[in-house]
Write a protein that holds these residues in place. Structure first.
Motif, short mmCIF file in Angstrom:
data_model
loop_
_atom_site.label_atom_id
_atom_site.label_comp_id
_atom_site.label_asym_id
_atom_site.label_seq_id
_atom_site.Cartn_x
_atom_site.Cartn_y
_atom_site.Cartn_z
N ARG A 99 -13.55 -29.11 20.07
CA ARG A 99 -13.27 -28.89 19.52
C ARG A 99 -12.07 -29.43 19.13
NH1 ARG A 99 -14.58 -24.24 14.86
NH2 ARG A 99 -12.11 -23.28 16.26
N GLY A 100 -11.35 -29.36 20.29
CA GLY A 100 -9.98 -30.24 19.62
C GLY A 100 -9.76 -31.47 19.57
N ARG A 101 -10.35 -31.51 20.89
CA ARG A 101 -10.82 -33.42 21.00
C ARG A 101 -11.98 -34.05 20.52
NH1 ARG A 101 -11.45 -30.15 26.10
NH2 ARG A 101 -14.09 -30.58 26.03
N ARG A 102 -12.40 -33.61 19.18
CA ARG A 102 -13.88 -34.16 18.95
C ARG A 102 -12.33 -34.20 17.50
NH1 ARG A 102 -18.45 -33.36 16.11
NH2 ARG A 102 -18.17 -34.70 15.10
N ILE A 103 -11.67 -33.03 17.42
CA ILE A 103 -10.51 -33.80 15.86
C ILE A 103 -9.86 -34.82 16.38
CG2 ILE A 103 -8.89 -32.33 14.42
CD1 ILE A 103 -9.95 -29.90 14.97
N LEU A 104 -9.30 -35.74 17.99
CA LEU A 104 -8.54 -36.33 17.95
C LEU A 104 -9.54 -37.20 17.68
CD1 LEU A 104 -7.04 -34.74 20.89
CD2 LEU A 104 -5.31 -35.26 18.75
N ASP A 105 -10.83 -37.82 17.84
CA ASP A 105 -11.35 -38.84 18.34
C ASP A 105 -11.26 -39.34 16.53
OD1 ASP A 105 -12.36 -38.41 20.44
OD2 ASP A 105 -13.98 -37.62 20.29
N PHE A 106 -10.96 -37.94 15.25
CA PHE A 106 -11.28 -38.81 14.19
C PHE A 106 -9.38 -39.31 13.64
CE2 PHE A 106 -14.06 -36.03 13.87
CZ PHE A 106 -15.40 -36.39 13.57
N SER A 107 -8.46 -38.72 14.76
CA SER A 107 -7.20 -39.03 14.78
C SER A 107 -6.57 -40.38 15.27
CB SER A 107 -5.98 -38.29 15.34
OG SER A 107 -6.44 -37.04 14.59
N GLY A 108 -6.26 -41.41 14.52
CA GLY A 108 -5.53 -42.64 14.60
C GLY A 108 -4.27 -42.54 15.33
N VAL A 109 -3.86 -44.16 15.61
CA VAL A 109 -2.58 -43.47 16.43
C VAL A 109 -1.27 -43.31 15.63
CG1 VAL A 109 -1.44 -45.50 17.85
CG2 VAL A 109 -3.84 -45.50 18.23
N LEU A 110 -0.58 -42.97 15.85
CA LEU A 110 0.72 -42.18 15.63
C LEU A 110 1.49 -43.43 15.52
CD1 LEU A 110 0.71 -38.84 15.82
CD2 LEU A 110 -0.52 -39.58 13.82
N SER A 111 2.10 -44.28 14.70
CA SER A 111 3.19 -44.72 14.81
C SER A 111 4.73 -45.13 14.16
CB SER A 111 2.48 -46.89 14.75
OG SER A 111 3.65 -46.99 14.94
N ASP A 112 5.89 -45.09 14.08
CA ASP A 112 6.96 -44.80 13.18
C ASP A 112 6.73 -46.47 12.72
OD1 ASP A 112 7.63 -45.66 15.74
OD2 ASP A 112 9.63 -44.35 15.32
N ARG A 113 6.34 -47.12 13.35
CA ARG A 113 6.92 -49.04 13.25
C ARG A 113 6.18 -48.96 11.67
NH1 ARG A 113 4.84 -52.26 17.94
NH2 ARG A 113 3.10 -51.27 17.76
N TYR A 114 6.70 -49.44 10.98
CA TYR A 114 5.74 -50.15 8.98
C TYR A 114 4.94 -51.33 10.25
CZ TYR A 114 5.91 -51.21 4.54
OH TYR A 114 5.50 -51.79 3.40
N THR A 115 3.58 -50.96 9.57
CA THR A 115 3.17 -51.80 9.22
C THR A 115 2.93 -52.18 7.62
OG1 THR A 115 1.03 -52.25 10.41
CG2 THR A 115 1.28 -49.98 9.78
N ALA A 116 2.34 -54.05 8.02
CA ALA A 116 1.48 -54.45 6.37
C ALA A 116 0.43 -54.26 6.17
CB ALA A 116 2.13 -55.66 6.09
N PHE A 117 -0.46 -52.93 7.50
CA PHE A 117 -1.70 -53.56 6.98
C PHE A 117 -2.11 -51.68 7.02
CE2 PHE A 117 -2.48 -57.72 8.47
CZ PHE A 117 -1.91 -58.47 7.60
N ALA A 118 -1.26 -51.09 6.51
CA ALA A 118 -1.32 -49.83 7.07
C ALA A 118 -2.17 -49.23 5.70
CB ALA A 118 -0.21 -48.67 6.71
N PRO A 119 -3.26 -48.31 5.83
CA PRO A 119 -4.44 -48.34 4.63
C PRO A 119 -4.09 -46.94 4.01
CG PRO A 119 -6.09 -48.79 6.58
CD PRO A 119 -4.40 -48.76 7.23
N GLY A 120 -4.09 -47.00 2.76
CA GLY A 120 -4.16 -45.78 2.09
C GLY A 120 -2.01 -45.22 1.31
N VAL A 121 -1.40 -45.92 2.17
CA VAL A 121 -0.06 -46.23 1.98
C VAL A 121 0.16 -47.13 0.49
CG1 VAL A 121 2.49 -46.78 2.62
CG2 VAL A 121 0.60 -46.10 4.42
N PRO A 122 1.28 -45.92 -0.89
CA PRO A 122 1.40 -47.24 -1.59
C PRO A 122 2.51 -47.33 -1.78
CG PRO A 122 2.38 -44.49 -1.87
CD PRO A 122 1.43 -44.89 -0.33
N ALA A 123 3.34 -48.26 -2.66
CA ALA A 123 4.36 -49.32 -2.88
C ALA A 123 5.29 -47.96 -2.91
CB ALA A 123 4.34 -49.58 -3.88
N LEU A 124 5.61 -47.46 -1.95
CA LEU A 124 6.69 -46.82 -2.17
C LEU A 124 8.70 -47.07 -2.28
CD1 LEU A 124 6.13 -44.57 1.38
CD2 LEU A 124 5.99 -44.16 -0.72
N ASP A 125 8.23 -48.25 -2.48
CA ASP A 125 9.86 -49.05 -3.10
C ASP A 125 9.49 -49.31 -4.65
OD1 ASP A 125 7.69 -50.58 -2.79
OD2 ASP A 125 8.39 -52.63 -2.42
#
Length: 481
Positions: A99-125
């Motif tokens: 079950r844990g491995r299946r959950i990770l299948d739904f998890s994207g790559v974790l990154s602390d780098r800012y990206t212009a194309f991150a889905p679901g992120v509002p205009a925090l600025d």
């Protein structure tokens, strides 16, 4: 033993750590007698209380034992019981459950780098942080004593009342304040629904493609996820194979399907309600970003379409305010309210009452509606900026979704090979692209890219968009298209 080196730790802590290290490294074997506290203090130039403090801590943790009339000895202990198994190739990897491995299948790559194309992120600025901080300070200073205790009200009454008024007016939701349960985000709401309304092994119909966050919650609850096909009219219950097990839950995003962006038509909504009643299932209506429609007023909720609809309405403040707030809500049928309140208080505890009160005031004073209106205009501009940046690629055949609502566009790609290559190129350029194929429960799905635009400035969108357009055009030519 070097205890005089500069350190923020006390002498007692340093002596304890040094003796423990010697024991764990085998320099002091099991059964070895330690010098008396007086002798240790004398030889190390320490106070006897310092030595006694270190010995007492070692004894409390089981590294040494005191034998009456004999002294202090290193205890019998097995270091292999405290460390991971070591093989010829190194330290063995921790074993995850299936079950844990299946959950990770739904998890994207974790990154602390800012990206212009991150889905679901509002205009925090553009979030009014100063006004928000003032509201937080006001309610923190006025917080009643009982808010510091365990809570089981279902949320701050003022927030539930404000939400009730807002949802009735803007989304045609049928509810009273007592039917609203405040959660720590939509994810917690999905988890509660899955655990309280379905047993492990029962089926949940989930949109295909669909939201990985909800999919992972259902998998974590041990449910059997069954794909529910989505086309240009939304989820289609008629396309579910007849041999499919009947659902206990049906998860949909009818107002703005995630990630395709289509709106479920009225005939499809009525068919969905009929299927839920026929199977005795609950519909989970995830209304994650309905406020951001650009060509029309917000679509009325599925929950309010007919009387006594078997629907649980799920909302969140992550998109309209900011994700770190961790506040969401459920609108529950009357019969489920008490059970959900009790289970939420038991499993998750209620909290963030100061933040809840601040959100209630934010809504009551009109800041919420004004902020949503500003963001709607801003996101329309940012989507237009992304379309301008991608115009050269569109002229050569790149297909983008209609973008009549929401915070992202979908770019259709011709092949999975192209999708993989685009994602790889983006990673090298410091741009994290979300492949559309990841949103499907059953492979192969469809190739494409989910491009968030709400959380980036126009300059960032223009730069990243030009890169994306150039990269797509280069690969498009290379692949002979």
């Amino acid at each position: 033993m070097q205890l005089a080196l500069p350190s923020a730790a006390t002498l007692t802590q340093r002596l304890y750590q040094s003796l423990r290290d010697w024991i764990q490294e085998g320099k002091l074997g099991a059964g070895t007698a330690l010098p008396s506290s007086r002798q240790l203090a004398h030889e190390l130039g320490l106070g006897r209380n310092t030595v006694l403090g270190a010995i007492d801590r070692l004894a409390a943790e089981g590294f040494v034992e005191t034998r009456r009339g004999a002294g202090v000895f290193v205890a019998e202990w097995r270091p292999e019981a405290l460390t991971s198994a070591v093989s010829a190739s190194g330290i063995a990897a921790p074993s995850l459950s299936a079950r844990g491995r299946r959950i990770l299948d739904f998890s994207g790559v974790l990154s602390d780098r800012y990206t212009a194309f991150a889905p679901g992120v509002p205009a925090l600025d553009r979030f009014p942080r100063e006004r928000w901080q003032r509201l937080l300070r006001r309610h923190r200073q006025r917080a009643p004593l009982e808010w510091h205790d365990y809570q089981h009200q279902g949320g701050v009454p003022a927030l539930r009342e404000a939400l009730c008024d807002y949802l009735q007016l803007s989304r045609s939701v049928r509810c009273r304040p007592g039917q609203i349960l405040i959660t720590q985000g939509a994810q917690q709401g999905f988890e509660l629904i899955a655990r309280l309304l379905a047993d492990a092994g029962e089926a949940v119909w989930v949109e295909e493609p669909g939201y990985g966050g909800a999919q992972s919650c259902f998998v974590a609850a041990g449910l059997d996820t069954v794909p529910l096909a989505v086309d240009e009219e939304g989820a289609n219950v008629e396309r579910v194979p007849r041999v499919t097990p009947p659902p206990r839950l049906i998860y949909v995003t009818p107002s703005h399907q995630y990630p395709s962006g289509v709106t479920m038509t009225l005939p499809r909504r009525m068919a969905l309600l009929d299927a839920a009643r026929r199977h005795g299932a609950w519909i989970i209506e995830d209304d994650y970003d309905s406020e951001f429609r650009y060509a029309s007023a917000p679509i009325a909720s599925l929950q309010g379409l007919v009387d006594d609809a078997p629907v649980i309405y799920v909302g969140t403040f992550s998109k309209v305010l900011y994700p770190g707030l961790r506040l969401g809500y459920l609108v529950l049928p009357e019969a489920l309210v008490d059970a959900f309140k009790r289970a939420n208080a038991r499993l998750h505890r209620e909290g963030q009452y100061v933040a809840q009160a601040a959100v209630a005031t934010f809504i009551a004073e009109g800041h919420f509606v004004r902020h949503v209106a500003k963001m709607r205009g801003l996101y329309r501009q940012r989507q237009a900026q992304l379309r301008r940046a991608l115009a050269p690629a569109v002229a050569r055949g790149l297909v983008l979704s209609a973008g009549q609502a929401g915070m992202h566009l979908v770019a259709e790609l011709d092949s999975f090979e192209l999708e993989t290559e685009m994602v790889s190129r983006g990673r090298e350029a410091g741009i994290l692209l979300s492949p559309l194929s990841r949103y499907f429960l059953q492979p192969p799905g469809r190739p494409g890219l989910v491009l968030g635009y709400a959380g980036a400035t126009e300059t960032e969108i223009a730069s990243a968009g030009r890169w994306l357009s150039d990269s797509w055009c280069q690969l498009h030519i290379r692949h002979g298209r």
